[in-house]
Scaffold this motif. Structure first.
Motif, mmCIF file in Angstrom:
data_model
loop_
_atom_site.group_PDB
_atom_site.id
_atom_site.type_symbol
_atom_site.label_atom_id
_atom_site.label_comp_id
_atom_site.label_asym_id
_atom_site.label_seq_id
_atom_site.Cartn_x
_atom_site.Cartn_y
_atom_site.Cartn_z
ATOM 1 N N LYS A 106 -8.712 1.497 2.456
ATOM 2 C CA LYS A 106 -7.482 1.040 2.217
ATOM 3 C C LYS A 106 -6.686 0.745 3.321
ATOM 4 C CE LYS A 106 -7.406 0.477 -2.184
ATOM 5 N NZ LYS A 106 -7.327 -0.745 -2.867
ATOM 6 N N LEU A 107 -6.669 1.530 4.349
ATOM 7 C CA LEU A 107 -6.115 1.477 5.675
ATOM 8 C C LEU A 107 -6.590 -0.067 6.333
ATOM 9 C CD1 LEU A 107 -5.410 4.861 7.090
ATOM 10 C CD2 LEU A 107 -3.599 3.409 6.219
ATOM 11 N N ASN A 108 -7.767 -0.260 6.221
ATOM 12 C CA ASN A 108 -8.333 -1.348 6.879
ATOM 13 C C ASN A 108 -7.933 -2.649 6.163
ATOM 14 O OD1 ASN A 108 -9.609 -0.529 9.330
ATOM 15 N ND2 ASN A 108 -11.321 0.374 8.247
ATOM 16 N N GLU A 109 -7.703 -2.314 4.930
ATOM 17 C CA GLU A 109 -7.377 -3.733 4.046
ATOM 18 C C GLU A 109 -5.909 -3.888 4.380
ATOM 19 O OE1 GLU A 109 -7.775 -3.028 -0.027
ATOM 20 O OE2 GLU A 109 -9.841 -2.757 -0.163
ATOM 21 N N TYR A 110 -5.170 -3.032 5.082
ATOM 22 C CA TYR A 110 -3.764 -3.393 5.116
ATOM 23 C C TYR A 110 -3.486 -2.975 6.733
ATOM 24 C CZ TYR A 110 -2.907 -3.631 0.244
ATOM 25 O OH TYR A 110 -2.828 -4.052 -1.098
ATOM 26 N N PRO A 111 -3.808 -3.833 7.623
ATOM 27 C CA PRO A 111 -3.927 -3.552 8.972
ATOM 28 C C PRO A 111 -2.531 -3.060 9.496
ATOM 29 C CG PRO A 111 -4.249 -5.608 8.763
ATOM 30 C CD PRO A 111 -4.238 -5.258 7.252
ATOM 31 N N LYS A 112 -1.454 -3.473 8.972
ATOM 32 C CA LYS A 112 0.060 -3.315 9.415
ATOM 33 C C LYS A 112 0.508 -1.945 8.731
ATOM 34 C CE LYS A 112 1.054 -8.041 10.697
ATOM 35 N NZ LYS A 112 2.212 -9.169 10.414
ATOM 36 N N VAL B 252 -9.402 7.938 13.275
ATOM 37 C CA VAL B 252 -9.975 7.198 14.354
ATOM 38 C C VAL B 252 -11.067 7.023 14.968
ATOM 39 C CG1 VAL B 252 -9.236 6.828 16.917
ATOM 40 C CG2 VAL B 252 -7.456 7.569 15.258
ATOM 41 N N LEU B 253 -11.844 8.212 14.797
ATOM 42 C CA LEU B 253 -13.113 8.145 15.582
ATOM 43 C C LEU B 253 -14.288 7.838 14.664
ATOM 44 C CD1 LEU B 253 -12.865 11.539 17.423
ATOM 45 C CD2 LEU B 253 -12.493 9.175 18.630
ATOM 46 N N GLN B 254 -14.223 8.078 13.292
ATOM 47 C CA GLN B 254 -15.251 7.736 12.285
ATOM 48 C C GLN B 254 -15.065 6.411 11.446
ATOM 49 O OE1 GLN B 254 -16.401 11.237 9.783
ATOM 50 N NE2 GLN B 254 -16.147 12.453 11.427
ATOM 51 N N HIS B 255 -13.653 6.092 11.821
ATOM 52 C CA HIS B 255 -13.206 4.790 10.792
ATOM 53 C C HIS B 255 -12.590 3.861 11.446
ATOM 54 C CE1 HIS B 255 -14.610 6.990 7.004
ATOM 55 N NE2 HIS B 255 -13.893 7.922 7.530
ATOM 56 N N ASN B 256 -12.345 3.969 12.775
ATOM 57 C CA ASN B 256 -11.800 2.964 13.661
ATOM 58 C C ASN B 256 -10.500 2.453 13.378
ATOM 59 O OD1 ASN B 256 -14.408 2.567 15.189
ATOM 60 N ND2 ASN B 256 -15.187 1.408 13.317
ATOM 61 N N ILE B 257 -9.814 3.265 12.744
ATOM 62 C CA ILE B 257 -8.279 3.097 12.517
ATOM 63 C C ILE B 257 -7.386 3.322 13.841
ATOM 64 C CG2 ILE B 257 -6.229 3.805 11.190
ATOM 65 C CD1 ILE B 257 -8.651 2.688 9.512
ATOM 66 N N ASP B 258 -6.489 2.414 14.144
ATOM 67 C CA ASP B 258 -5.816 2.483 15.447
ATOM 68 C C ASP B 258 -5.086 3.502 15.504
ATOM 69 O OD1 ASP B 258 -4.390 1.878 17.557
ATOM 70 O OD2 ASP B 258 -3.908 -0.101 17.184
ATOM 71 N N ALA B 259 -4.917 4.115 16.558
ATOM 72 C CA ALA B 259 -4.307 5.473 16.625
ATOM 73 C C ALA B 259 -2.912 5.365 16.670
ATOM 74 C CB ALA B 259 -4.941 6.341 17.905
ATOM 75 N N LEU C 17 0.948 -1.220 0.113
ATOM 76 C CA LEU C 17 0.004 0.063 -0.121
ATOM 77 C C LEU C 17 1.007 1.169 -0.154
ATOM 78 C CD1 LEU C 17 -2.900 1.487 0.518
ATOM 79 C CD2 LEU C 17 -2.571 1.339 2.757
ATOM 80 N N GLU C 18 0.706 2.188 -0.965
ATOM 81 C CA GLU C 18 1.169 3.456 -1.018
ATOM 82 C C GLU C 18 0.167 4.512 -1.538
ATOM 83 O OE1 GLU C 18 5.193 2.847 0.464
ATOM 84 O OE2 GLU C 18 4.167 4.746 -0.369
ATOM 85 N N ILE C 19 -0.313 5.218 -0.528
ATOM 86 C CA ILE C 19 -1.512 6.047 -1.090
ATOM 87 C C ILE C 19 -1.176 7.600 -0.387
ATOM 88 C CG2 ILE C 19 -3.432 4.496 -0.938
ATOM 89 C CD1 ILE C 19 -4.124 5.261 1.590
ATOM 90 N N GLU C 20 -1.787 8.761 -1.031
ATOM 91 C CA GLU C 20 -1.562 10.090 -0.712
ATOM 92 C C GLU C 20 -2.781 10.783 -0.786
ATOM 93 O OE1 GLU C 20 1.687 12.015 -2.640
ATOM 94 O OE2 GLU C 20 1.240 13.844 -1.750
ATOM 95 N N PHE C 21 -3.203 11.506 0.240
ATOM 96 C CA PHE C 21 -4.317 12.364 0.264
ATOM 97 C C PHE C 21 -3.867 13.665 0.568
ATOM 98 C CE2 PHE C 21 -7.413 14.578 3.173
ATOM 99 C CZ PHE C 21 -8.384 14.721 2.493
ATOM 100 N N VAL C 22 -4.207 14.742 0.022
ATOM 101 C CA VAL C 22 -4.145 16.194 0.238
ATOM 102 C C VAL C 22 -5.483 17.040 0.382
ATOM 103 C CG1 VAL C 22 -3.244 18.521 -0.040
ATOM 104 C CG2 VAL C 22 -1.953 16.165 -0.909
ATOM 105 N N GLY C 23 -5.828 17.507 1.609
ATOM 106 C CA GLY C 23 -6.851 18.524 2.020
ATOM 107 C C GLY C 23 -6.593 19.880 2.302
ATOM 108 N N PHE C 24 -7.411 20.865 1.768
ATOM 109 C CA PHE C 24 -7.164 22.260 1.674
ATOM 110 C C PHE C 24 -8.141 22.640 2.777
ATOM 111 C CE2 PHE C 24 -5.402 20.743 -2.201
ATOM 112 C CZ PHE C 24 -4.278 21.464 -2.451
ATOM 113 N N PHE C 25 -7.581 23.643 3.584
ATOM 114 C CA PHE C 25 -8.529 24.452 4.717
ATOM 115 C C PHE C 25 -8.767 26.001 4.171
ATOM 116 C CE2 PHE C 25 -6.485 20.785 6.560
ATOM 117 C CZ PHE C 25 -7.039 20.217 7.291
#
Length: 238
Positions: free
Chosen positions: A112-118, A158-165, A83-91
């Motif tokens: 994608k992060l849930n597909e690759y738990p490590k 973490v809060l909306q998608h249950n990804i381990d902090a 897995l190699e992904i990139e996201f950019v959000g503007f404020f």
């Protein structure tokens, strides 16, 4: 004495048989060609490491067995489907609230992060130069805005998608890594009706990898190119 005689007789029998083998000559059929292979002993076409590339042109001798090499005999790093992904959000200016326009894209990142738990996620908070000089930041830590922008991304995962902090690391990049006018900007930038050089710097960048877990120990050129500037200019929050 009887044993000795038997032993002598046995030796005699074996000797006769051996003599017979030595004098028997088997002639090859006339229809079978006989080749003499002298090429195998020619030094300039040997393949000492067995990688399929002859020593005379092998630029990387001593390749370990059962490894993929290129035409020069050097190891080839294979893509094993990580897995190699990139996201950019503007404020908006002076804001750490991530616009709702990113909700759908964020769901894909979390999937994608849930597909690759490590896999590890790295979130980099950025600010524009004119935001650092704004009055409200003078009473706070100048890095608080970039920190909050990174944290809003982390908290959403973490809060909306249950990804381990524990899989997520946040960094302050301040205004040190700038988008240039020629850099690609994703469609959300225009959708948010943002424009101008400073607006491009009001962002947070998320990068996730199943191969990289520590930005201070980048081993391969691909990852150095991808993460090296962040490792050099950004300070880890947590």
């Amino acid at each position: 004495m009887i044993k000795l005689k038997c032993y002598s007789a046995l030796l005699l029998t074996v000797s006769i048989n051996l003599i017979g083998c030595q004098t028997t000559e088997i002639e090859a059929p006339k229809t079978t060609p006989i080749y003499e292979n002298t090429a195998a002993f020619t030094p300039d076409i040997l393949d000492g490491d067995g990688d399929g590339v002859l020593d005379g042109i092998d630029e990387c001798p001593g390749t370990p067995p059962h490894r993929v090499v290129d035409a020069k005999g050097c190891l080839v790093e294979l893509d094993v489907g990580g897995l190699e992904i990139e996201f950019v959000g503007f404020f908006p200016s002076m804001s750490s609230h991530l616009p709702a326009i990113y909700d759908t894209e964020f769901a894909k990142v979390a999937e994608k992060l849930n597909e690759y738990p490590k896999a590890s996620a790295f979130i980099f908070g950025h600010v524009a130069t004119n935001e650092i000089s704004e009055g409200p930041l003078e009473t706070l830590d100048f890095d608080s805005l970039s920190r909050n922008r990174a944290l809003i991304i982390k908290n959403t995962l973490v809060l909306q998608h249950n990804i381990d902090a524990k899989r997520i690391r946040t960094y302050n990049c301040s205004n040190k890594l700038l988008f240039k006018d020629t850099d690609y900007i994703n469609p959300s930038f225009k959708a948010l009706e943002l424009e101008g050089f400073e607006s491009k710097q009001r962002r947070a960048t998320l990068m996730a990898s199943s191969s990289v877990s520590n930005l201070t120990n980048l081993k391969y050129e691909y990852y150095i190119k991808r993460y090296g500037e962040y490792a050099k200019h950004c300070v880890k929050f947590e």
